[in-house]
Write a protein that holds these residues in place. Structure first.
Motif: not given
Lengths: 217, 356, 462, 138
Positions: C68-95
């Motif tokens: 991110y720092v060298e390209t300035g492209d927000p798609k490289y934001t680290p937490i965004r890389k977890l989106d698949l897991l995050k969405r799966f978690y939120r939809r199917e595993m989260s309390p």
């Protein structure tokens, strides 16, 4: 039943009930997931200490990150300290907590609280502007972020309005203030505002993970 | 006819000079919270004003409202206002009683049908007609009968305005305020337990002066008197702003006259003129005497928590409710995570099968 | 300490061809999605769950990410890389999944291909973002879970798929198997080194990596030299010599397990008490932290990075180093997996201090070091070449600022990435191996009386 | 149990609504307006919340002027000029001496003072009547 009576009575009771039920629901829901005992040889054994320490060390960034996170650091502190002062050191609020918890503590003069409230609001606005304009924040923001922002901002705005008797009659403003606080309490367990409690286990997990590996997180 | 004499004439007949009349107008303006610049207009209006007939009905009440008004010392302006009206029926005050009294009411109603003012103090029981009667007539029936021919209705006191003490939980008589019964007449509420006497007479003066009722707030109260909260007009307000509060009735703060918020003062949510008009001929008002405002001019003030509970102390869900909530939350959360765990176990079993 | 540039170019060519050999995906769309979700469900731990719950979307992790720092492209934001897991978690595993489902999109096939780039091409699992996160979210660890999920769906970049497949099928990498390794050993012996191969009994099992075998022979030779000099009982194993684990890198758990087991078997065979991991970043956590859990029991040996091993020997006084002198200005590049992931950041510094060079600590070094941009297999992904190069700019700036003449590294793939990056950018800093530097400046045992003055005693803990 | 004797002497600081200062400013502006435009102003003190001590401080601030008038009309009314010419203090009392109203008038002559036309007409009638009843006698 007037709006104020509703806000002071059943709405507050239910908001607290939902707050407690929601938070315990969310926290308890994390307990039974499968755990994996780590069988690797730890570099440090007192992982709990690393977890405990990291809860506190993450209040301030590592030197390397001081500059790139300066905005969040400054505004974050203004916002959180401001909220703390406004919520816990305003005398009428203390009286509320005394009624709820039975304990009391000294408050601050209203002028100081008013200033803290204004600064808090300023920080909230700054965060919103940043979220709307900074590419990274815009990319990773969802409706929870904006809704949670609103839900935190409303009590601050209505609180300031009620404090300065601006915009409507006092009991109407007070009712709005209470209702907005109740909205926040109701939403807190379900959205990202729960970081108010989740930051503790979350940081502790990372701290313990790194401690096990001999790294000061 | 005597009733057709104007107020100016009446005062002159009583030996009140023109200067006296102007003084009366000036004080009336002050009463109605009108600016002094309105005095000439008030004077002109009062010169032409006719004495209206007033019928005063007392239902479930304690006579405190009448006391409040009549306890003022001799010829006060309040009394002058009362002189200015023709009080044709008031069963506590009038000399006549029994059938004579009722006869006087009938006559007054008949002679002034559609023009008289109806003043009510006390609430009306809907539970059983026998709970409160006058000359054997149930309150509800009498109110409906008299209200029909009234030009306007003034509900004096919190009981008449909002049900008051009889209406407090559990409301055994099924008491309701006048506004629940009288829907088709101009109605003004003059709440207070009791109301400030000059507020009662101020409303009468307004009716006398302008021939109509004053501007009202959302709770049917004249804005001129109920436009500001006690807190807004309280001389102890600066202590509130500085965070200086009396913690008990005999601590240093109390002796220094600090804010009574913590001792349960309901000033911030109570709208009345006490802080400026004051009581006992302008002597003081409750906060000046060291006691917080009870909020007596607000609806349901009896049921709004204890008088000594600070406003910000809310009637919460109680620890039992919160404990139950916590229990329910834990149960749902554990259930949710147990289900998630089953899902995980299944996925692990699947993976082991695949790897075999 | 030179690298045969011909070999280097040949190696680079081979990397370019990697993708064409990738096996094809045999799963249907539904099977892909199911495999992803099943992996997520299986791998999720309470620690991950609590961290996925706590993100406040502040975006500070972006500031820690070299991409991110060298390209300035927000798609490289680290937490965004977890989106698949995050969405799966939120939809199917989260309390609160019944609530989250109302406003959280399900994972689609399109998402999978989009996130392949994010978790493979543009994340080296360097974990620098974990150091800045105010909520303490361990993003790197969860990126690995995302890689595993995509791997289960056969959706990994072709280069990594080829490597993993080769390691699974032939127990070889770039064609280097047991046979090729044995030849390598012979070459070393031809250089006059005493090499132990497949000894029945040894205290130490020394591992190497395909990169050292193909390119950095001198590092291999240096390791052997040092172990001999320290008079250790050690051995190579022709069956378990490879430290690199492409199962771990690409998220293919079966391959990871198989590769790990080969090493464990070899260590058990010779009764090794210590297994030394060569200069190879990911190999260290793979064996140090992952292996026991894959195996299901604690390992019967200790795992040390070679730098860690040398540091330890230095500390107890077994290893004596010559003073090189302050005219040599060097800096050190910490391999993320060894320093930040594993807490072995002090030993290289001790060694450099003992060598008495002019050591220039880089800004944001140690456990806060910037990744070289090629870790976790990213070096092999051809389509990520430009992104890698962008991230390498950060390294050049970082080391230019130190004023050092050369950068010392202790990771073969970092070194490869540095070499490619430096070549593309005409960067003139020296790039050298820590082990080679140590081996070149070690105090030989004989004759002690003559060369007493040269013996370095600073490293002695007493 | 209450040892009232041991209580420290109570010292009540002058409570302050903050209204006194603005009120004096309002009077100043009204006086300027009277001078420049001839427009009088009446300020109703009943409409202002003043703390117990503040009314006294207002009195002190305004002081005493040259004129002191007492009217007997519907009870007593006292009109006094303050030390500031053109600023009058008007206090209405009832027959028992209870205060009914208090105003500050900023004007040349307080409104209640001038003789009223109606009353003068009646006075003329009365005077003429009195003289008329004397005339035949002379």
């Amino acid at each position: 039943m007037t709006l104020l009576e509703f806000a002071r009575g059943p709405a507050m009771s239910w908001a607290l009930i939902i707050l407690v039920a929601g938070l315990t629901w969310r926290l308890a829901g994390l307990l039974l997931l499968l755990r994996r005992r780590d069988l690797s040889r730890p570099r440090n054994t007192h992982t709990w200490w690393g977890g405990f320490r990291t809860i506190f060390t993450r209040f301030w960034p590592h030197r390397e990150f001081l500059r790139p996170t300066a905005f969040h650091l400054a505004m974050g502190y203004v916002l959180h300290i401001g909220l703390f002062v406004v919520v816990f050191l305003f005398v009428p609020h203390i009286l509320y907590f005394k009624g709820l918890l039975g304990i009391s503590w000294p408050g601050l003069p209203n002028k100081v609280v008013l200033l803290a409230g204004a600064l808090t609001l300023g920080a909230l606005v700054a965060f919103l502007v940043r979220r709307l304009t900074h590419p990274v924040m815009r990319t990773i923001s969802g409706w929870d972020d904006y809704f949670s922002w609103l839900v935190v901002t409303l009590p601050v705005v209505t609180g300031l309005m009620a404090f300065s008797h601006l915009g409507a009659r006092y009991e109407t403003l007070l009712a709005w203030h209470l209702l907005s606080v109740e909205l926040m309490l109701i939403w807190l367990p379900f959205g990202k505002l729960a970081h108010a409690v989740l930051f503790i286990p979350s940081r502790a997990q990372l701290g313990a993970w790194f401690q096990r590996r001999g790294v000061r997180a | 006819m005597k009733k057709e004499t104007t107020l100016a004439e009446l005062l002159r007949q009583q030996g009140v000079s023109r200067r006296g009349f102007l003084k009366f107008c000036s004080i009336t303006a002050s009463l109605m919270a009108l600016p002094p610049s309105m005095v000439p207009a008030i004077a002109r209006a009062l010169e032409q004003a006719r004495r209206p007939s007033v019928i005063w009905l007392s239902f479930q009440e304690c006579t405190g409202c009448t006391e409040s008004m009549t306890r003022s010392h001799a010829p006060t302006v309040e009394n002058l206002i009362l002189t200015a009206v023709s009080l044709d029926y008031h069963h506590t005050l009038q000399a006549a009683s029994g059938s004579h009294a009722e006869e006087a009411r009938k006559v007054a109603m008949k002679e002034n049908w559609g023009k008289y003012l109806l003043v009510v103090d006390g609430s009306i029981p809907l539970g059983n007609p026998g709970f409160s009667t006058i000359a054997g007539i149930p309150n509800l029936e009498m109110l409906q009968e008299v209200a029909e021919g009234a030009a306007a209705v003034i509900a004096v006191g919190t009981c008449a305005a909002y049900g008051g003490l009889p209406h407090a939980a559990p409301n055994p008589t099924g008491a309701v305020p006048v506004s629940d019964i009288v829907k088709d007449k101009p109605l003004v509420n003059v709440p207070g337990c009791p109301p400030i006497p000059v507020v009662i007479t101020g409303v009468l003066a307004h009716f006398l002066t302008f021939g109509r009722l004053p501007e009202l707030d959302g709770l049917g109260r004249p804005l001129a008197f109920y436009g500001n909260s006690i807190h807004d007009r309280c001389y102890r307000r600066p202590f509130y702003e500085r965070g200086q509060f009396a913690e008990s009735f005999d601590d240093e703060g109390a002796r220094k006259g600090w804010c009574l918020y913590r001792l349960g003062c309901k000033g911030p949510i109570t709208y009345n003129a006490c802080a400026t008009t004051k009581w006992n001929d302008g002597t003081s008002f409750p906060i000046e005497s060291g006691h917080g405002c009870l909020g007596c001019s607000q609806p349901d003030f009896w049921d709004g928590g204890g008088f000594y509970e600070p406003l910000s102390r809310l009637p919460g869900g109680g620890t039992a409710g919160l404990a139950a909530a916590a229990g329910a939350g834990v149960a749902i959360g554990l259930g949710a995570s147990w289900l998630a765990r089953q899902r995980q176990l299944k996925a692990r079993g699947q993976a082991e099968e695949d790897s075999r | 300490m030179s690298v045969n540039m011909e070999n280097f170019q040949r190696f680079a060519e081979a990397v370019k061809q990697l993708g064409s050999e990738a096996p094809a995906c045999k799963l249907t769309d539904e099977e892909c999605l199911a495999a992803v979700k099943e992996t997520f469900a299986r791998r999720l731990t309470p620690a991950m769950a609590v961290q996925l719950e706590s993100c406040v979307h502040c975006g500070q992790c972006a500031e820690a990410c070299h991409y991110y720092v060298e390209t300035g492209d927000p798609k490289y934001t680290p937490i965004r890389k977890l989106d698949l897991l995050k969405r799966f978690y939120r939809r199917e595993m989260s309390p609160l999944r019944w609530l989250h489902r109302l406003y959280t999109r399900d994972i689609t096939l399109d998402d999978l291909s989009q996130w392949q780039e994010l978790v493979f091409d543009s994340c080296t699992e360097c974990a620098r973002c974990s150091m800045v996160c105010p909520m303490g979210i361990n993003i790197a660890e969860m990126v690995l879970v995302n890689r595993q999920a995509l791997a289960a769906a056969h959706l990994i970049p072709p280069e990594l798929r080829t490597m993993a497949q080769e390691q699974a099928d032939n127990a070889s990498l770039f064609g280097v198997g047991s046979e090729q390794f044995t030849q390598m050993v012979k070459q070393l012996e031809a250089q006059g080194l005493e090499v132990h191969l497949d000894r029945e009994q040894a205290d130490i099992l020394l591992l190497t990596s395909v990169v050292d075998i193909l390119l950095f022979n001198d590092v291999l030779a240096a390791s052997v030299k040092l172990l001999n000099l320290l008079e250790k009982s050690w051995t190579f194993s022709s069956e378990g010599f490879e430290a690199a684990n492409f199962g771990f890198l690409s998220g293919v758990e079966s391959v990871q397990k198989a590769a790990t087991e080969r090493v464990i078997r070899a260590a058990r065979a010779c009764g090794a008490k210590v297994v030394i991991v060569p200069e190879c970043g990911h190999a260290y956590p793979s064996l140090r932290w992952e292996a026991a859990n894959l195996e299901g029991e604690p390992l019967p040996f200790e795992v040390l990075a070679i730098s860690e091993f040398l540091g330890r020997e230095l500390k107890v006084g077994n290893l004596k180093l010559k003073k090189i002198g302050r005219q040599k200005k060097v800096s050190f590049h910490d391999p993320c997996k060894v320093s930040r992931h594993s807490g072995a950041d002090r030993d290289p510094r001790e060694l450099l201090r003992a060598l008495d060079v002019d050591f220039r600590e880089p800004e944001s070094g140690g456990i806060m070091n910037w990744c070289c941009g090629g870790g976790a297999g990213v070096f092999l992904i051809n389509r990520a070449a430009d992104l890698r190069q962008a991230a390498f700019r950060r390294k050049m700036k970082q080391f230019d600022a130190t004023g050092a003449d050369s950068v010392v590294l202790s990771c073969g793939s970092c070194r490869l990435n540095f070499m490619v990056g430096a070549q593309r950018a005409n960067w003139d800093k020296g790039i050298e191996s820590l082990v080679e530097l140590v081996a070149a400046n070690v105090v030989e045992k004989s004759p002690p009386a003559d060369r007493g003055s040269a013996i370095q005693t600073n490293g002695d803990p007493s | 149990m209450m040892k009232s004797a041991s209580l420290p002497p109570v010292e009540i600081p002058p409570p302050d609504t903050g209204n006194l200062h603005p009120l004096l400013h309002e009077i100043r502006h009204a006086l300027a307006r009277l001078l420049e435009e001839g427009e009088p102003t009446i300020i109703d003190l009943r409409a202002l919340p003043l703390a117990p001590g503040e009314e006294r401080r207002l009195e002190e601030a305004l002081g005493e002027g040259e004129v002191e008038i007492t009217l007997q009309a519907l009870g007593t009314t006292r009109i006094t000029e303050t030390r500031y010419s053109g600023v009058w203090r008007v206090v209405h009392l009832d027959a028992n001496g209870e205060v009914l109203g208090k105003t500050i008038e900023i004007t040349t002559v307080p409104t209640l003072l001038p003789a009223q036309p109606g009353e003068m007409a009646r006075a003329l009638e009365e005077l003429e009547g009195a003289l008329g009843s004397e005339d035949p006698g002379e």
